[in-house]
Design an enzyme around this catalytic site. Sequence first.
Site, short mmCIF file in Angstrom:
data_model
loop_
_atom_site.label_atom_id
_atom_site.label_comp_id
_atom_site.label_asym_id
_atom_site.label_seq_id
_atom_site.Cartn_x
_atom_site.Cartn_y
_atom_site.Cartn_z
CG ASP A 20 29.83 44.97 52.27
OD1 ASP A 20 30.85 44.46 51.77
OD2 ASP A 20 29.41 46.11 52.00
NE ARG A 21 37.26 46.51 54.46
CZ ARG A 21 38.49 46.75 54.00
NH1 ARG A 21 39.49 45.95 54.33
NH2 ARG A 21 38.72 47.76 53.19
CG ASP A 22 35.41 48.30 51.87
OD1 ASP A 22 36.13 48.71 52.80
OD2 ASP A 22 35.79 47.44 51.05
CE1 TYR A 30 34.45 62.41 44.50
CE2 TYR A 30 36.36 63.78 45.00
CZ TYR A 30 35.34 63.39 44.13
OH TYR A 30 35.24 63.98 42.90
CB CYS A 109 35.96 37.38 46.87
SG CYS A 109 36.37 37.22 45.10
CG HIS A 111 39.21 35.20 42.98
ND1 HIS A 111 38.43 34.55 43.90
CD2 HIS A 111 40.37 34.51 42.93
CE1 HIS A 111 39.08 33.50 44.37
NE2 HIS A 111 40.26 33.44 43.80
CB CYS A 126 34.21 33.38 46.60
SG CYS A 126 35.84 33.56 45.89
NE ARG A 127 33.88 40.97 41.05
CZ ARG A 127 34.20 42.15 41.61
NH1 ARG A 127 34.98 42.18 42.67
NH2 ARG A 127 33.76 43.27 41.12
CE LYS A 128 30.43 41.08 49.10
NZ LYS A 128 30.32 42.00 50.25
CG ASP A 153 27.60 49.49 51.25
OD1 ASP A 153 28.00 48.35 50.91
OD2 ASP A 153 28.24 50.53 51.01
MG LIG Z 1 30.03 47.65 50.64
ZN LIG Z 2 36.51 35.03 44.47
#
Ligand SMILES: [Mg+2]
Ligand SMILES: [Zn+2]
Length: 209
Positions: A20-22, A30, A109, A111, A126-128, A153
């Site tokens: 995952d990225r973020d 914040y 993703c 979307h 495709c959206r987790k 995370d």
């Molecule tokens: Mg994340």
């Molecule tokens: Zn998607």
Amino acid sequence: MRSTKGIEAGPQKGRALFVDRDGVLNDLVYNEEEKQVTSPFSARQLRVFPYVAPAIRAIRELGFKVIVISNQPGVAKRQFTLAELERMNVKIRKELSKGGTSLDGEYYCMHHPEALIRKYRAVCNCRKPEPGLLIRAAAENDIDIRASYFVGDALVDVEAGKRAGCKTILVGHMTAFLAKMIEKERVTPDFMVPSLKEVPKLLRGLGAQ
Ligand SMILES: [Mg+2]
Ligand SMILES: [Zn+2]
């Protein structure tokens, strides 16, 4: 949580550590306006954790492809532009390059079911927590998904990973709230570590050479 299962790679296919990225590669920020912690909205805000490049280098040396799997609905919600998303990703790539490594792939993703921009408005696969992005990334990179891991995370990452058939690693610290969520959502990660920094050691412990 399981901790003793070894890593079995398929005879021909490769294996991947999907990330995952973020919150895994870069810190969350914040948001003053919304009074909540969110993904960064600009390259300026985005800060790559200092341990990420060495960790990814070590993970690739263990024979894993490292592939980003990330929901990025911010463009659809007009929180930032497509160009800004690209600037954020360029910043991550530059940090990794400085650390002598790189990603093997990036899948996003774009979307959102309530997107303000029509072309991104969709209930997609495709959206987790949907597993579509992981399945596509595995197919396009000749990856044995059952010999692969997904590090995230959030519980949506764990759920997507489980549905795709990989083993899951949750990054963060166990709290009473998280324990309650795990029980409620019935998504238990296979492993939990404080950060991506500990993942190479975890994989070595599982038998990756
Ligand atoms: Mg994340
Ligand atoms: Zn998607």
